[in-house]
Design an enzyme around this catalytic site. Structure first.
Site, PDB file in Angstrom:
ATOM      1  N   LYS A 197       0.842  -1.210   0.000  1.00  0.00           N
ATOM      2  CA  LYS A 197       0.000   0.000   0.000  1.00  0.00           C
ATOM      3  C   LYS A 197       0.874   1.256   0.000  1.00  0.00           C
ATOM      4  CE  LYS A 197      -1.977  -1.134   3.928  1.00  0.00           C
ATOM      5  NZ  LYS A 197      -1.307  -2.423   4.204  1.00  0.00           N
ATOM      6  N   ARG A 223     -10.244   0.407   8.114  1.00  0.00           N
ATOM      7  CA  ARG A 223      -9.719  -0.899   8.470  1.00  0.00           C
ATOM      8  C   ARG A 223     -10.721  -1.738   9.242  1.00  0.00           C
ATOM      9  NH1 ARG A 223      -3.893   0.076   8.540  1.00  0.00           N
ATOM     10  NH2 ARG A 223      -2.806  -1.783   9.186  1.00  0.00           N
ATOM     11  N   ARG A 273      11.935  -4.901   5.304  1.00  0.00           N
ATOM     12  CA  ARG A 273      11.656  -3.494   4.973  1.00  0.00           C
ATOM     13  C   ARG A 273      12.479  -2.534   5.822  1.00  0.00           C
ATOM     14  NH1 ARG A 273       5.623  -1.676   5.463  1.00  0.00           N
ATOM     15  NH2 ARG A 273       5.846  -2.708   7.473  1.00  0.00           N
ATOM     16  N   ARG A 294      10.836  -0.267  11.342  1.00  0.00           N
ATOM     17  CA  ARG A 294       9.689  -0.077  12.237  1.00  0.00           C
ATOM     18  C   ARG A 294       9.735  -1.060  13.392  1.00  0.00           C
ATOM     19  NH1 ARG A 294       4.576   0.320   8.184  1.00  0.00           N
ATOM     20  NH2 ARG A 294       3.669  -0.940   9.856  1.00  0.00           N
ATOM     21  N   ARG A 300      -0.656  -8.928  13.095  1.00  0.00           N
ATOM     22  CA  ARG A 300      -1.227  -7.920  12.181  1.00  0.00           C
ATOM     23  C   ARG A 300      -2.023  -8.600  11.063  1.00  0.00           C
ATOM     24  NH1 ARG A 300       4.248  -4.961  11.100  1.00  0.00           N
ATOM     25  NH2 ARG A 300       3.196  -4.056   9.301  1.00  0.00           N
TER      26      ARG A 300
HETATM   27  P1  AP5 Z   1       4.863  -1.590   1.914  1.00  0.00           P
HETATM   28  O1  AP5 Z   1       4.508  -0.799   0.705  1.00  0.00           O
HETATM   29  O2  AP5 Z   1       5.600  -0.887   2.992  1.00  0.00           O
HETATM   30  O3  AP5 Z   1       3.576  -2.359   2.466  1.00  0.00           O
HETATM   31  P2  AP5 Z   1       2.261  -1.817   3.193  1.00  0.00           P
HETATM   32  O4  AP5 Z   1       1.085  -2.454   2.529  1.00  0.00           O
HETATM   33  O5  AP5 Z   1       2.286  -0.337   3.286  1.00  0.00           O
HETATM   34  O6  AP5 Z   1       2.466  -2.539   4.588  1.00  0.00           O
HETATM   35  P3  AP5 Z   1       2.395  -1.955   6.064  1.00  0.00           P
HETATM   36  O7  AP5 Z   1       3.197  -2.887   6.912  1.00  0.00           O
HETATM   37  O8  AP5 Z   1       2.727  -0.514   6.114  1.00  0.00           O
HETATM   38  O9  AP5 Z   1       0.877  -2.184   6.344  1.00  0.00           O
HETATM   39  P4  AP5 Z   1       0.214  -2.229   7.696  1.00  0.00           P
HETATM   40  O10 AP5 Z   1      -1.200  -2.174   7.275  1.00  0.00           O
HETATM   41  O11 AP5 Z   1       0.587  -3.379   8.553  1.00  0.00           O
HETATM   42  O12 AP5 Z   1       0.830  -0.981   8.489  1.00  0.00           O
HETATM   43  P5  AP5 Z   1       0.269   0.479   8.782  1.00  0.00           P
HETATM   44  O13 AP5 Z   1       1.413   1.382   8.879  1.00  0.00           O
HETATM   45  O14 AP5 Z   1      -0.849   0.817   7.878  1.00  0.00           O
HETATM   46  O15 AP5 Z   1       5.716  -2.860   1.429  1.00  0.00           O
HETATM   47  C1  AP5 Z   1       6.324  -3.752   2.361  1.00  0.00           C
HETATM   48  C2  AP5 Z   1       7.735  -4.128   1.882  1.00  0.00           C
HETATM   49  O16 AP5 Z   1       7.637  -4.955   0.739  1.00  0.00           O
HETATM   50  C3  AP5 Z   1       8.605  -2.940   1.480  1.00  0.00           C
HETATM   51  O17 AP5 Z   1       9.916  -3.151   1.930  1.00  0.00           O
HETATM   52  C4  AP5 Z   1       8.537  -2.925  -0.051  1.00  0.00           C
HETATM   53  O18 AP5 Z   1       9.753  -2.480  -0.611  1.00  0.00           O
HETATM   54  C5  AP5 Z   1       8.277  -4.380  -0.383  1.00  0.00           C
HETATM   55  N1  AP5 Z   1       7.345  -4.536  -1.523  1.00  0.00           N
HETATM   56  C6  AP5 Z   1       6.232  -3.801  -1.788  1.00  0.00           C
HETATM   57  N2  AP5 Z   1       5.612  -4.244  -2.894  1.00  0.00           N
HETATM   58  C7  AP5 Z   1       6.334  -5.327  -3.328  1.00  0.00           C
HETATM   59  C8  AP5 Z   1       6.214  -6.215  -4.452  1.00  0.00           C
HETATM   60  N3  AP5 Z   1       5.193  -6.100  -5.333  1.00  0.00           N
HETATM   61  N4  AP5 Z   1       7.157  -7.182  -4.581  1.00  0.00           N
HETATM   62  C9  AP5 Z   1       8.186  -7.300  -3.683  1.00  0.00           C
HETATM   63  N5  AP5 Z   1       8.360  -6.479  -2.624  1.00  0.00           N
HETATM   64  C10 AP5 Z   1       7.458  -5.505  -2.455  1.00  0.00           C
HETATM   65  O19 AP5 Z   1      -0.361   0.264  10.247  1.00  0.00           O
HETATM   66  C11 AP5 Z   1       0.470  -0.040  11.346  1.00  0.00           C
HETATM   67  C12 AP5 Z   1      -0.357  -0.166  12.606  1.00  0.00           C
HETATM   68  O20 AP5 Z   1      -1.026   1.075  12.883  1.00  0.00           O
HETATM   69  C13 AP5 Z   1      -1.500  -1.194  12.571  1.00  0.00           C
HETATM   70  O21 AP5 Z   1      -1.024  -2.483  12.899  1.00  0.00           O
HETATM   71  C14 AP5 Z   1      -2.454  -0.625  13.618  1.00  0.00           C
HETATM   72  O22 AP5 Z   1      -1.992  -0.902  14.922  1.00  0.00           O
HETATM   73  C15 AP5 Z   1      -2.327   0.878  13.413  1.00  0.00           C
HETATM   74  N6  AP5 Z   1      -3.321   1.403  12.444  1.00  0.00           N
HETATM   75  C16 AP5 Z   1      -3.038   2.009  11.248  1.00  0.00           C
HETATM   76  N7  AP5 Z   1      -4.170   2.369  10.625  1.00  0.00           N
HETATM   77  C17 AP5 Z   1      -5.200   1.985  11.450  1.00  0.00           C
HETATM   78  C18 AP5 Z   1      -6.612   2.061  11.343  1.00  0.00           C
HETATM   79  N8  AP5 Z   1      -7.204   2.611  10.271  1.00  0.00           N
HETATM   80  N9  AP5 Z   1      -7.344   1.555  12.363  1.00  0.00           N
HETATM   81  C19 AP5 Z   1      -6.759   1.008  13.452  1.00  0.00           C
HETATM   82  N10 AP5 Z   1      -5.431   0.891  13.610  1.00  0.00           N
HETATM   83  C20 AP5 Z   1      -4.644   1.376  12.613  1.00  0.00           C
HETATM   84 MG    MG Z   2       2.436   1.046   4.866  1.00  0.00          MG
END
Ligand code: AP5
Ligand code: MG
Ligand code: ZN
Length: 214
Positions: free
Chosen positions: A13, A88, A127, A161, A172
Site C-alpha cells: 500500500k 480498516r 523493509r 519499524r 497484524r
Molecule cells: P509496503 O509498501 O511498505 O507495504 P504496506 O502495505 O504499506 O504494509 P504496512 O506494513 O505498512 O501495512 P500495515 O497495514 O501493517 O501498516 P500500517 O502502517 O498501515 O511494502 C512492504 C515491503 O515490501 C517494502 O519493503 C517494499 O519495498 C516491499 N514490496 C512492496 N511491494 C512489493 C512487491 N510487489 N514485490 C516485492 N516487494 C514488495 O499500520 C500499522 C499499525 O497502525 C497497525 O497495525 C495498527 O496498529 C495501526 N493502524 C493504522 N491504521 C489503522 C486504522 N485505520 N485503524 C486502526 N489501527 C490502525
Molecule cells: Mg504502509
C-alpha cells in the site's frame, strides 16, 4: 480523484501510494504513518497507539476517525487523496461514508492489493526506510542503487519499524483478516471495489493500478 488502497500488512500500500502520489498529484494519507508520528512526539495518544501497534493490534476506531477527518480538511487534499491503511474496520468504513457525505466528497476507486500471507513476513521483515526523507526500501526487493545511500536524498541513515518482526506481523495479518476482511465485502457489495495482483513485481503492480486509475 480520491481512492482507497486496501491490502494486508506488507501488500505494498505504502510503496504504491507514493508512486500514485507522484503520478497523479494527489496526497497519501497513511494512518499508520500518522500514528507513528504521534508516537514519536511522545503524546499520551501516541503512547497508547504505540503499545497497540507493537502488539499488532488495531487502535480504537474513534481515535482514527477523528484523526483522518481533520486531515482530509487540509488544503493539500483538495486535488485528491489516497487512503492507505484506512478504513480498516466496518465502523471506520461507515464513518468515512458519513464524513465524506458531510464534506461533499466521494471515493472514486476502492482497490484491493491481493497478496498471499506467507510472502508478507519476508516483505515486512526486510523493509527499511531512509531516516531523513522516509523513502522505502527492502533488503532484497527494493535496494538503493548505491548500497547504504538513499536514492532520493543521499541520506546514509536508515530505520526499521518497531512492529516489523515476525511475531507482530502474524498478529497484524490475523487482525487484517478478522477486522479488515469484511470491508472488502462491504465495498464489493456496493459494486465499488476492484483488485490488483500484489504478488507481481512493484513495477507491474503500479502498471495494474494505472490501468484502473486511467
Ligand atoms: P509496503 O509498501 O511498505 O507495504 P504496506 O502495505 O504499506 O504494509 P504496512 O506494513 O505498512 O501495512 P500495515 O497495514 O501493517 O501498516 P500500517 O502502517 O498501515 O511494502 C512492504 C515491503 O515490501 C517494502 O519493503 C517494499 O519495498 C516491499 N514490496 C512492496 N511491494 C512489493 C512487491 N510487489 N514485490 C516485492 N516487494 C514488495 O499500520 C500499522 C499499525 O497502525 C497497525 O497495525 C495498527 O496498529 C495501526 N493502524 C493504522 N491504521 C489503522 C486504522 N485505520 N485503524 C486502526 N489501527 C490502525
Ligand atoms: Mg504502509
Ligand atoms: Zn532519503
Amino acid at each position: 480523484m480520491n481512492l482507497i488502497l486496501l491490502g494486508a500488512p506488507g501488500a505494498g500500500k505504502g510503496t504504491q501510494a507514493k508512486r500514485v502520489e507522484d503520478a497523479y498529484g494527489i496526497v497519501q494519507l497513511s494512518t499508520g504513518d500518522m500514528l507513528r508520528a504521534e508516537a514519536a512526539s511522545g503524546s499520551a495518544i501516541g503512547r497508547e497507539a504505540k503499545t497497540l501497534m507493537d502488539a499488532g493490534q488495531l487502535v480504537p476506531d474513534a481515535m482514527i476517525i477523528s484523526m483522518i477527518g481533520s486531515r482530509i480538511d487540509k488544503p493539500d487534499c483538495r486535488n485528491g487523496f489516497i487512503l492507505d491503511g484506512f478504513p480498516r474496520t466496518v465502523p471506520q468504513a461507515e464513518a468515512l461514508d458519513a464524513m465524506l457525505k458531510d464534506k461533499g466528497l466521494k471515493i472514486d476507486h476502492v482497490i484491493e492489493i491481493k497478496v498471499d500471507d506467507d510472502a508478507m513476513v519476508e516483505r515486512i521483515c526486510g523493509r527499511y526506510s531512509c531516516a531523513k526523507c522516509g523513502a522505502g526500501y527492502h533488503d532484497t526487493f527494493q535496494k538503493p542503487k548505491k548500497e547504504g545511500v538513499c536514492d532520493v536524498c543521499g541520506g546514509t541513515e536508515f530505520k526499521r519499524r518497531s512492529d516489523d518482526n515476525e511475531a507482530t506481523v502474524r498478529s497484524r495479518l490475523k487482525a487484517y483478516h478478522e477486522k479488515t476482511g469484511p470491508i472488502v465485502a462491504y465495498y464489493a457489495g456496493q459494486g465499488r471495489s476492484k483488485a490488483v495482483d500484489g504478488m507481481q513485481s512493484i513495477d507491474d503492480v503500479t502498471r495494474q493500478l494505472k490501468g484502473i486509475l486511467g
